[in-house]
Scaffold this active site. Structure first.
Site, short mmCIF file in Angstrom:
data_model
loop_
_atom_site.label_atom_id
_atom_site.label_comp_id
_atom_site.label_asym_id
_atom_site.label_seq_id
_atom_site.Cartn_x
_atom_site.Cartn_y
_atom_site.Cartn_z
N ARG B 6 0.84 -1.21 0.00
CA ARG B 6 0.00 0.00 0.00
C ARG B 6 0.87 1.26 0.00
NH1 ARG B 6 -1.78 1.31 6.17
NH2 ARG B 6 -0.17 0.11 7.20
N SER B 32 -4.31 5.48 5.45
CA SER B 32 -4.17 4.02 5.43
C SER B 32 -3.82 3.50 4.05
CB SER B 32 -5.47 3.35 5.90
OG SER B 32 -5.80 3.79 7.19
N GLU B 53 -18.57 4.63 0.00
CA GLU B 53 -17.80 3.97 -1.06
C GLU B 53 -18.60 3.74 -2.34
OE1 GLU B 53 -17.98 2.89 2.08
OE2 GLU B 53 -15.95 3.20 2.88
N HIS B 103 -5.26 -3.46 2.58
CA HIS B 103 -5.61 -4.25 3.77
C HIS B 103 -6.20 -5.61 3.39
CE1 HIS B 103 -4.75 -0.39 5.39
NE2 HIS B 103 -4.92 -0.79 6.63
N ASP B 111 -6.74 -5.61 13.66
CA ASP B 111 -8.08 -5.04 13.51
C ASP B 111 -9.17 -6.09 13.38
OD1 ASP B 111 -7.73 -2.38 13.93
OD2 ASP B 111 -7.46 -1.85 11.82
#
Lengths: 295, 306
Positions: B6, B32, B53, B103, B111
């Protein structure tokens, strides 16, 4: 905004009113031939669609991808036949194509398909998604400093979808003055009246609170339609919503405000009666004809 | 140097961002996804959509239909969660949308399940014109981003939260649709993608210690899948082990199984991947628990040739 004399304006109104009537006739013929479709919402949208395609939109039918064209996104995609009628009328494709609506291999899909059909700006049909695409287009125009505008017609039923409000919020945030939303508030959705399914009121307050300029009109009054479209161009610093109060099935008395005609094609005899009424050869009938039924 | 893909993505995007067609959309995850690096350089072409989104994807499509190359990034699970919007507003539209899901998988660790993208590849592979790419290290991510600027059609790129070891040389060249042979081998083939490529390499080392010759393929493009490389591995190695940080249904293992079955290959296939929603924990512990760490890969390879 063009300067016109009162006489010119009246002539334009008369011309577009007549064009809308012709589009409605074409629309009924098309849906009847196809044997399926959504006549009610096409008829409610006809006057606005006529005003857009036969007057307001800067498009080049012979050059569908002209970069500086205005964009029209039909978020209530099931009502595309009335737009097909307009696209054929202004020359995006031959009128004969209308005969093949919903047929195998036809560019005129049951719902809009931008890849297959010239003049269709966005593929839609899953309700609630069109405004997001229109917002993206308007953002692109703004980034490029372009003069073209984006128009997006939504249904009242689809205003129940959350994505509409996500898009409305973003358009307000970015103050997209090149974006015009049109709410075809025809009061009826598939199964029942909108207010009985999930009332979208207070609609004006909702859009205003999302930082849109709102103008309410009678969506079957061509003068009001034209005035609202002109006004939308004058709005600065925010997107404009034309809240167009319409009647589902407008022009065919027994289809009007009758949920049965949301998603069902007329048969040949019904089509003839509908067209006769649209052409003024037959008086409006009172009440529903009891021949409805969900598709 | 180990780096999260990322992060490599964010850096590459800021670098290719001088192309004025590029617009980046965010759903309040810019730190992130590392798209903040693009925003620092080109704030006017950075669209903050908020936690919405579906709209972000539709807006990206509208931008793409108007000549932009629109990159919309979020967590893999949140992107794939908008499957029907992607189907209608991006895929069917043939829009030049660059969907990016960071992610990926259980590798995110702490998480836990709600943030783990574990079905995204399955969903994106099912869309007819969607190209699906999962780079295995930083350099591959950079080259893939550069490639995607001019790619025609919708794409999905899957990236990791956790750092990944370099598995490719610095002068690596990315070729879409072509699996990369990282280790030659003849007894068993280990097919991996993204974060599990480094696991496959470690497994190959372990196997080599035991005298077993394992081929390692980095399948960075999950769609279109490299049929040739898969069939060659089947013909030359006999046994195949796939490993992915994704559900075993619809991802790399499924894609390989489809090719083997369609071509009538008799190669023995072992599919390693997740069969659960995931849970909190450390990445390494989770990889062990869910059976996709190097040790599990080498064990599976050993069984495959026994």
């Amino acid at each position: 905004m063009e300067v016109t004399t009162t006489k010119d304006r009246q002539a334009l109104i008369d011309r577009l009113t007549d064009e809308a009537r012709r589009l409605r006739v074409e629309d009924i013929k098309m849906i009847t031939r196809a044997g399926s479709g959504h006549p009610g919402g096409t008829l409610s949208a006809a006057d606005m669609v006529a005003a857009l395609y036969l007057h307001k939109l800067r498009v080049r039918p012979e050059e569908p991808d002209w970069p500086d064209r205005d964009r029209f996104v039909l978020s209530k995609g099931h009502c595309i036949p009335i737009v097909y009628a307009a696209l054929a009328r202004v020359g995006f494709f031959p009128r004969e194509w209308l005969n093949d609506l919903r047929k195998l291999g036809s560019p005129l899909q049951g719902h809009p398909d931008r890849v297959r059909c010239p003049g269709v700006e966005a593929s839609t049909g899953s309700l609630g998604q069109g405004l997001s695409i229109a917002v993206g287009m308007a953002l692109a125009g703004k980034l490029d400093g372009a003069s073209w505008r984006v128009y997006c017609m939504m249904g009242d039923g689809e205003s129940q979808a959350g994505q509409i409000w996500e898009a409305a919020m973003l358009a307000g945030k970015y103050r997209l003055q090149n974006l015009v939303g049109i709410l075809d508030y025809n009061q009826v959705q598939q199964s029942d009246l909108v207010k009985n399914i999930l009332d979208i009121e207070p609609t004006v307050a909702k859009w205003r609170s999302f930082n849109w300029h709102v103008r309410e009109i009678d969506g079957h009054d061509m003068r009001q339609i034209l005035d609202a479209l002109d006004e939308a161009e004058m709005v600065v610093d925010r997107p404009a919503l034309i809240l167009s109060h319409t009647i589902k099935g407008k022009g065919v008395s027994w289809m009007e405000l009758n949920p049965d005609w949301h998603g069902k094609a007329p048969d040949q005899e019904q089509a003839e009666r509908a067209i006769a009424e649209l052409e003024g050869r037959r008086s409006p009938e009172s009440g529903g004809d009891g021949e409805g039924g969900a598709s | 140097m180990a780096k999260a893909t990322r992060e490599a993505f964010g850096e590459a995007l800021a670098r290719v961002g001088e192309d004025p067609r590029i617009v980046v959309l965010d759903g309040d995850l810019l730190k992130s996804t590392f798209t903040y690096l693009f925003r620092e350089k080109y704030p006017e072409r950075f669209i903050e959509c908020g936690i919405a989104e579906s709209n972000m994807i539709g807006v990206a499509s509208g931008l793409a239909l108007s000549g932009k190359v629109a990159w919309a990034a979020s967590f893999a699970c949140f992107v794939a969660g908008r499957l029907e919007t992607i189907r209608m507003s991006a895929g069917y539209q043939e829009a030049n949308v660059r969907l990016v899901g960071t992610h990926a998988g259980i590798g995110i660790g702490d998480d836990g399940a709600s943030q783990m993208g574990l079905e995204d590849v399955a969903a994106m592979r099912a869309l007819p014109n969607m190209t699906v790419i999962q780079p295995a290290d930083a350099v591959e991510t950079e080259r893939a981003v550069e490639y995607l600027v001019d790619h025609e059609g919708p794409t999905y790129m899957r990236l990791t939260r956790q750092k990944l070891e370099d598995v490719n040389p610095a002068d690596y060249r990315f070729e879409v649709g072509k699996a990369v042979t990282l280790r030659e081998g003849s007894e068993v083939a280990l097919l991996a993608t993204g974060a599990t490529v480094q696991e496959a390499l470690k497994a190959a080392d372990e196997l080599a210690g035991g005298g077993i010759s394992a081929r390692v393929l980095n399948v960075h493009t999950l769609k279109p899948i490299d049929r040739e490389a898969i069939l060659a591995a089947a013909a030359e190695c006999g046994g195949i082990v796939t490993v992915e940080d994704h559900n075993v249904i619809g991802g790399l293992g499924s894609a390989v199984a489809e090719v083997l079955a369609e071509e009538g290959s008799g190669a023995r296939l072992t599919v390693l991947g997740c069969r659960d929603y995931g849970q909190s924990g450390d990445s390494e512990g989770l990889y062990d628990l869910y059976g996709i760490s190097a040790k599990h890969v080498s064990d599976a390879a050993g069984n495959a040739i026994s």
